[in-house]
Design an enzyme around this catalytic site. Structure first.
Site, PDB file in Angstrom:
ATOM      1  N   GLU A  79     -20.861  -8.886  10.563  1.00  0.00           N
ATOM      2  CA  GLU A  79     -19.858  -8.639   9.519  1.00  0.00           C
ATOM      3  C   GLU A  79     -20.509  -7.925   8.340  1.00  0.00           C
ATOM      4  O   GLU A  79     -21.616  -8.280   7.925  1.00  0.00           O
ATOM      5  CB  GLU A  79     -19.286  -9.991   9.082  1.00  0.00           C
ATOM      6  CG  GLU A  79     -17.824  -9.979   8.765  1.00  0.00           C
ATOM      7  CD  GLU A  79     -16.921  -9.788  10.000  1.00  0.00           C
ATOM      8  OE1 GLU A  79     -16.608  -8.619  10.324  1.00  0.00           O
ATOM      9  OE2 GLU A  79     -16.525 -10.799  10.580  1.00  0.00           O
ATOM     10  N   ASP A 129     -21.000  -2.624   9.543  1.00  0.00           N
ATOM     11  CA  ASP A 129     -20.578  -1.311  10.087  1.00  0.00           C
ATOM     12  C   ASP A 129     -20.883  -0.169   9.119  1.00  0.00           C
ATOM     13  O   ASP A 129     -21.487   0.837   9.500  1.00  0.00           O
ATOM     14  CB  ASP A 129     -19.116  -1.309  10.554  1.00  0.00           C
ATOM     15  CG  ASP A 129     -18.065  -1.590   9.498  1.00  0.00           C
ATOM     16  OD1 ASP A 129     -18.422  -2.031   8.383  1.00  0.00           O
ATOM     17  OD2 ASP A 129     -16.861  -1.361   9.791  1.00  0.00           O
ATOM     18  N   GLY A 131      -2.446  -9.177   7.640  1.00  0.00           N
ATOM     19  CA  GLY A 131      -3.177  -9.702   6.491  1.00  0.00           C
ATOM     20  C   GLY A 131      -3.972 -10.972   6.763  1.00  0.00           C
ATOM     21  O   GLY A 131      -4.312 -11.702   5.846  1.00  0.00           O
ATOM     22  N   GLY A 164      -6.780 -10.892   8.950  1.00  0.00           N
ATOM     23  CA  GLY A 164      -8.110 -10.566   9.456  1.00  0.00           C
ATOM     24  C   GLY A 164      -8.147 -10.226  10.933  1.00  0.00           C
ATOM     25  O   GLY A 164      -9.209 -10.216  11.547  1.00  0.00           O
ATOM     26  N   SER A 172      -4.415  -5.811  11.918  1.00  0.00           N
ATOM     27  CA  SER A 172      -3.112  -5.240  12.247  1.00  0.00           C
ATOM     28  C   SER A 172      -3.023  -3.809  11.738  1.00  0.00           C
ATOM     29  O   SER A 172      -2.354  -2.971  12.346  1.00  0.00           O
ATOM     30  CB  SER A 172      -1.993  -6.087  11.641  1.00  0.00           C
ATOM     31  OG  SER A 172      -2.142  -6.150  10.240  1.00  0.00           O
ATOM     32  N   SER A 173      -3.708  -3.493  10.651  1.00  0.00           N
ATOM     33  CA  SER A 173      -3.606  -2.128  10.127  1.00  0.00           C
ATOM     34  C   SER A 173      -4.305  -1.136  11.056  1.00  0.00           C
ATOM     35  O   SER A 173      -3.765  -0.071  11.339  1.00  0.00           O
ATOM     36  CB  SER A 173      -4.161  -2.042   8.704  1.00  0.00           C
ATOM     37  OG  SER A 173      -5.454  -2.551   8.647  1.00  0.00           O
ATOM     38  N   ASP A 215     -13.016  -1.839  12.999  1.00  0.00           N
ATOM     39  CA  ASP A 215     -11.706  -2.276  13.497  1.00  0.00           C
ATOM     40  C   ASP A 215     -11.123  -1.248  14.459  1.00  0.00           C
ATOM     41  O   ASP A 215     -10.591  -1.592  15.516  1.00  0.00           O
ATOM     42  CB  ASP A 215     -10.740  -2.472  12.317  1.00  0.00           C
ATOM     43  CG  ASP A 215     -11.347  -3.340  11.231  1.00  0.00           C
ATOM     44  OD1 ASP A 215     -12.260  -4.123  11.549  1.00  0.00           O
ATOM     45  OD2 ASP A 215     -10.924  -3.217  10.070  1.00  0.00           O
ATOM     46  N   TYR A 274     -14.158  -5.792  -1.670  1.00  0.00           N
ATOM     47  CA  TYR A 274     -14.737  -5.064  -0.528  1.00  0.00           C
ATOM     48  C   TYR A 274     -15.444  -3.784  -0.973  1.00  0.00           C
ATOM     49  O   TYR A 274     -16.600  -3.542  -0.628  1.00  0.00           O
ATOM     50  CB  TYR A 274     -13.640  -4.748   0.495  1.00  0.00           C
ATOM     51  CG  TYR A 274     -14.163  -4.095   1.753  1.00  0.00           C
ATOM     52  CD1 TYR A 274     -14.513  -4.853   2.864  1.00  0.00           C
ATOM     53  CD2 TYR A 274     -14.325  -2.711   1.831  1.00  0.00           C
ATOM     54  CE1 TYR A 274     -14.989  -4.254   4.021  1.00  0.00           C
ATOM     55  CE2 TYR A 274     -14.814  -2.115   2.984  1.00  0.00           C
ATOM     56  CZ  TYR A 274     -15.146  -2.884   4.067  1.00  0.00           C
ATOM     57  OH  TYR A 274     -15.628  -2.281   5.202  1.00  0.00           O
TER      58      TYR A 274
HETATM   59  C1  GLA Z   1     -13.084  -5.049   7.366  1.00  0.00           C
HETATM   60  C2  GLA Z   1     -13.321  -3.553   7.494  1.00  0.00           C
HETATM   61  C3  GLA Z   1     -14.394  -3.260   8.545  1.00  0.00           C
HETATM   62  C4  GLA Z   1     -15.643  -4.082   8.317  1.00  0.00           C
HETATM   63  C5  GLA Z   1     -15.286  -5.555   8.087  1.00  0.00           C
HETATM   64  C6  GLA Z   1     -16.472  -6.381   7.674  1.00  0.00           C
HETATM   65  O1  GLA Z   1     -12.514  -5.562   8.539  1.00  0.00           O
HETATM   66  O2  GLA Z   1     -12.123  -2.913   7.866  1.00  0.00           O
HETATM   67  O3  GLA Z   1     -14.688  -1.890   8.549  1.00  0.00           O
HETATM   68  O4  GLA Z   1     -16.396  -3.583   7.250  1.00  0.00           O
HETATM   69  O5  GLA Z   1     -14.293  -5.707   7.078  1.00  0.00           O
HETATM   70  O6  GLA Z   1     -17.353  -6.519   8.737  1.00  0.00           O
END
Ligand code: GLA
Length: 351
Positions: free
Chosen positions: A19, A22, A110, A112, A115-116, A163, A213
């Site tokens: 996590e 990326d 929303g 995690g 969905s987007s 994602d 973020y």
């Molecule tokens: C979100 C972002 C991803 C990644 C995660 C954290 O899901 O969309 O690109 O950075 O957070 O691992």
């Protein structure tokens, strides 16, 4: 001959581990899940050739949108993704026809499960299928990059490629290890032998753009500057410890999280599920204490599910709310609020 109508499905994803790695050119081990978003699209013959429009309906929400393909205005919520994908495809050179688009799917938003990304990817595949023959094609990695541009330019979240790649490259029965330095993707069979993975919604909503973020991303970029490296993939623990607070902790998380991805792949290959559980919990502690993206509410869900007998648990996704992933040994009952997740196939055109 261009197609008159089409449909595409794209799954959500769960990231087993890796996590906030990326956008730091690290490693992650996500899987596509069975639930996702379906986009149906039909070429729309009415209207003027000078003003081609897309009409979109979000069926579960009972909401609609309509915009001009060439000059979409900004919008919020799900509309930003739809308008953004259409606009990015147009500027990439695809002459999209006027179309009616219906969006459906039972992927909760929303929490995690991405969905987007599922919406962007399904829409992208559907619209590409309607584009006139000869307008070219996009590789799946390019589709992921296009969708990620939509997130940053239309939604304001500078997310990485996790994602979208997970949704595009999923395979039933497998997770995948993604190396974000090379964008190499390798399927990893997820042989669970009766063990189960489940997600629990913390009830705390997260909105990437307004959350920390982007701030975390900026901190990682600052750490790279101070360390004189192109990405945190090249950072070492020794040098990281000399960084000012909290950058030292941020970098430590990324370095150790990459190693946890490698260790999880090895544990899965060895069938050592208790070790996988332990790695999930270590990842959570690092996201909470070093990367500081966990809220008290999400942390309480992790603690609760571990008390209830999960072998390992952690927050998933970007943090600041969202879901918890937990691993349960064979025969252990799942908490009432948990939803089991299984690795499903990746995005594809459907009948
Ligand atoms: C979100 C972002 C991803 C990644 C995660 C954290 O899901 O969309 O690109 O950075 O957070 O691992």
């Amino acid at each position: 001959v261009a197609r008159e109508s089409t449909a595409a499905f794209a799954p959500g994803r769960v990231n087993l581990i890796g996590e906030h790695t990326d956008y730091n050119r690290g490693l992650a081990l996500p899987m596509a899940i069975e639930e996702g978003i379906t986009v149906r699209a039909q070429v729309h013959s009415g209207g003027s050739p000078h003003e081609r429009r897309i009409h979109a309906s979000a069926l579960e929400l009972g909401e609609e949108d309509e915009f001009q393909i060439e000059h979409p205005q900004r919008a919020g919520g799900w509309r930003a993704f739809v308008r953004g994908v259409a606009c990015e495809l147009t500027s990439t050179g695809f002459a999209l026809p006027a179309a009616d688009v219906q969006i459906s799917g039972r992927l909760p938003r929303g929490v995690g499960l991405s969905s987007s990304a599922a919406l962007e990817v399904a829409l992208c595949l559907a619209l590409l299928d309607l584009a006139p023959a000869g307008s070219g094609s996009l590789e799946r990695r390019e589709i992921a990059q296009l969708c990620s541009r939509v997130e940053s330019d239309w939604v304001g979240a500078r997310t990485g490629l996790l994602d979208q790649l997970a949704s595009l490259y999923g395979a039933a029965g497998s997770a995948m290890v993604i190396d974000f330095l090379t964008l190499e993707i390798e399927l990893v069979p997820l042989t669970l032998e009766g063990w189960r993975l489940a997600v629990l919604d913390s009830g705390e909503r997260h909105v990437h753009a307004s959350s920390g973020y982007n701030r975390r991303r900026a901190e990682c970029e600052r750490a790279c500057q101070l360390l004189g490296v192109a990405s945190l993939r090249d950072a070492t623990a020794e040098r990281a410890s000399d960084l000012p607070h909290p950058l030292d902790r941020r970098v430590r998380h990324v370095i150790e999280e990459n190693q946890r991805v490698r260790d999880t792949v090895a544990a899965l290959a060895a069938g050592d599920l208790p070790a996988v559980g332990e790695l999930l919990t270590r990842s959570h502690e690092s996201l909470r204490d070093c990367f500081e993206v966990c809220t008290p509410g999400v942390d309480a869900v992790v603690a609760g599910v571990l008390r209830a007998g999960a072998t390992g648990a952690r927050m998933v996704g970007g943090g600041f709310g969202g879901s918890v992933l937990a691993l349960f040994k064979p025969g252990h009952p799942l908490p009432a609020a948990a939803r089991e997740v299984r690795p499903g196939p990746g995005a594809q055109l459907v009948a």
